[in-house]
Design a protein around this motif. Structure first.
Motif, short mmCIF file in Angstrom:
data_model
loop_
_atom_site.label_atom_id
_atom_site.label_comp_id
_atom_site.label_asym_id
_atom_site.label_seq_id
_atom_site.Cartn_x
_atom_site.Cartn_y
_atom_site.Cartn_z
N PHE A 12 1.10 -1.35 0.01
CA PHE A 12 0.01 -0.06 -0.49
C PHE A 12 1.45 1.48 0.05
N HIS A 13 0.49 2.31 -1.03
CA HIS A 13 1.28 3.04 -1.00
C HIS A 13 0.22 4.37 -0.56
N PRO A 14 0.34 5.17 -0.23
CA PRO A 14 -0.86 6.26 0.14
C PRO A 14 -0.65 7.09 -0.67
N PRO A 15 -2.05 8.13 -1.31
CA PRO A 15 -2.81 8.88 -2.57
C PRO A 15 -1.45 10.39 -2.34
N ARG A 16 -1.56 10.63 -2.61
CA ARG A 16 -0.45 12.33 -2.64
C ARG A 16 -1.44 13.08 -1.57
N VAL A 35 -9.60 -0.43 6.63
CA VAL A 35 -10.47 -0.85 7.45
C VAL A 35 -10.26 -2.24 7.71
N ALA A 36 -9.85 -3.10 8.61
CA ALA A 36 -9.82 -4.41 8.66
C ALA A 36 -11.48 -4.89 9.66
N TYR A 37 -12.12 -6.02 9.71
CA TYR A 37 -13.14 -6.03 10.02
C TYR A 37 -13.70 -7.70 9.99
N ARG A 38 -13.99 -8.69 10.83
CA ARG A 38 -14.45 -9.39 10.75
C ARG A 38 -15.86 -9.66 10.51
N GLY A 39 -15.96 -10.27 8.78
CA GLY A 39 -16.85 -10.53 7.41
C GLY A 39 -18.26 -11.12 8.45
N ASP A 40 -18.06 -12.56 9.23
CA ASP A 40 -18.79 -12.85 9.68
C ASP A 40 -19.89 -12.40 11.09
N CYS A 41 -19.31 -11.60 11.39
CA CYS A 41 -20.85 -10.26 11.95
C CYS A 41 -20.77 -9.22 11.73
N PHE A 42 -21.18 -9.01 9.68
CA PHE A 42 -21.80 -7.95 8.89
C PHE A 42 -22.44 -8.73 8.36
N CYS A 43 -23.80 -8.03 7.58
CA CYS A 43 -24.31 -8.38 6.43
C CYS A 43 -23.79 -8.07 5.50
N MET A 101 -8.49 -6.73 5.92
CA MET A 101 -7.33 -6.68 6.43
C MET A 101 -7.60 -5.28 5.82
N GLY A 102 -7.24 -4.90 5.06
CA GLY A 102 -6.61 -3.46 4.30
C GLY A 102 -8.05 -3.39 3.28
N GLN A 103 -9.37 -3.32 3.63
CA GLN A 103 -10.03 -2.08 2.83
C GLN A 103 -9.82 -0.98 2.79
N LEU A 332 -12.22 -16.20 3.52
CA LEU A 332 -11.86 -14.94 1.91
C LEU A 332 -11.72 -14.19 2.83
N ILE A 333 -10.25 -13.69 2.58
CA ILE A 333 -10.39 -12.09 2.95
C ILE A 333 -9.40 -11.44 2.30
N PHE A 334 -10.20 -9.67 2.30
CA PHE A 334 -9.89 -8.64 1.06
C PHE A 334 -8.52 -8.34 1.75
N VAL A 335 -7.73 -8.71 1.18
CA VAL A 335 -5.97 -7.94 1.70
C VAL A 335 -5.52 -6.36 1.75
N GLU A 336 -5.87 -6.04 0.61
CA GLU A 336 -6.06 -4.64 0.11
C GLU A 336 -5.85 -4.09 -1.05
N ALA A 337 -5.66 -3.27 -0.56
CA ALA A 337 -6.21 -2.00 -2.89
C ALA A 337 -5.34 -1.07 -2.33
N GLY A 338 -4.86 -0.63 -4.07
CA GLY A 338 -3.91 0.54 -4.03
C GLY A 338 -3.27 1.11 -5.09
N LEU A 339 -2.31 1.66 -5.72
CA LEU A 339 -2.10 1.95 -6.76
C LEU A 339 -0.34 1.38 -6.97
#
Length: 341
Positions: A12-16, A35-43, A101-103, A332-339
């Motif tokens: 992950f590289h923070p945007p400008r 944001v990190a979250y537990r998916g089984d606690c949300f709809c 983990m890194g939404q 399934l785990i969403f790990v990260e998104a970025g540039l």
């Protein structure tokens, strides 16, 4: 999870950050946060007004943004100006049961006094109340320019799918058969085959319409996977000592072994990751334990000259749903998104 998944080219590289010129041209402040979250606690991620059993991640965050950074400002603003929205944009919406983990998210506000540290402290305070400190956490905040949007600015998304091969809960496993993926039946060789199948998808623009669910809302269904691999990992065990939880590597428990499928791509269609995981694992099963549907695939394979490792790519190209299925969401785990940086 950082020890499991850390491809060096996709961090992950923070945007400008905004400049003084940006502040002069824009009356809003824009904040990106992870944001990190537990998916089984949300709809799921998206707000669902009719779901009264579990909250959504989006609604939970928007309520906190409204409480911290919007509500008090709107009440004191000139009524002739439109109110500030508490809308939280996101890099990738997740289904119920899928963890993150890194939404990457973003919200906007007219509060000119806010800093990234103030936003982080505000989230820490409100998310520590009740059960949220166990379900949801904001791990990083950075101020960005108005040009940044987590959905359209980010150029890649990364997922991991973990499969505990020793679980006794069949609903928490992928691949259709718990016993098939057990340690006693050549697990290392099977995972190597799985890795070879996935590797053939890397670096190619392919139409994944056959491994997606629902109506496609974009102009096409072409996706490109930059990284698609499978391996065995040792899940860390924890020990509690005087209230502290410590990771123990001294005694590796073979029952803590899991299959780890890593996927990084420019975009993913709805449920594409879970369908790709399930279909690829069923394809490996077809080599060892033919059934009606597996035999049909084997017949197709015998009549072609497709390379053995290229079978998954052929299914994608032909939109062949012979072995299609959807893996359970809890792995399934969403790990990260970025540039790209």
């Amino acid at each position: 999870f950082d020890a499991i998944y850390a491809p060096s080219n996709y961090q992950f590289h923070p945007p400008r950050p905004p400049t003084q010129n940006d502040y002069q041209r824009d009356t809003l402040r824009h904040f990106c946060f992870r944001v990190a979250y537990r998916g089984d606690c949300f709809c799921g991620w998206q707000t669902q007004p009719n779901n009264r059993q579990l909250p959504s991640v989006q609604k939970t965050l928007e309520d906190r943004v409204d409480q911290l950074f919007v509500r008090s400002l709107n009440s004191s603003e000139d009524v002739s100006r439109p109110p500030v929205s508490n809308h939280v944009a996101v890099a990738g919406r997740t289904d119920a049961g899928v963890h993150a983990m890194g939404q990457i998210c973003r919200f906007r506000t007219r509060r000119q006094d806010l800093t990234s540290r103030m936003v982080q402290e505000g989230f820490d305070r409100v998310l520590s109340e009740g059960a949220f400190h166990q379900w949801l956490r904001v791990t990083h905040v950075a101020e960005v320019t108005r040009a940044f949007h987590p959905t359209f600015t980010t150029s890649w998304r990364a997922y991991v799918y973990l499969i505990d091969v020793h679980t006794t809960d069949a609903t928490s496993n992928s691949g259709g058969c718990v016993e098939f993926w057990s340690m006693e039946q050549g697990l290392v060789e099977k995972v190597a085959t799985l890795n070879s199948l996935l590797k053939e998808l890397e670096g190619r623009d392919l139409d994944y319409i056959g491994l997606s669910y629902g109506r496609i809302k974009t102009k096409d269904s072409i996706c490109k996977l930059y990284h698609a691999r499978a391996c065995l990992v040792q899940l860390a065990s924890t020990e509690e000592d005087n209230g502290k939880v410590e990771t123990s590597d001294d005694h590796q428990d073979p029952t803590n072994v899991a299959i780890c499928i890593e996927l990084i791509g420019n975009r993913f269609l709805r449920r594409m990751v879970r369908m790709l995981v399930e279909t690829s694992m069923r394809l490996v099963m077809s080599d060892y334990n033919p059934s009606r549907e597996h035999a049909l695939l084997a017949t197709k394979r015998d009549n072609t000259s497709v390379d053995n490792n290229d079978r998954l790519r052929k299914l994608v190209l032909e939109a062949d749903r012979t072995l299609a299925g959807i893996a359970p969401p809890d792995g399934l785990i969403f790990v990260e998104a970025g540039l790209n940086g």
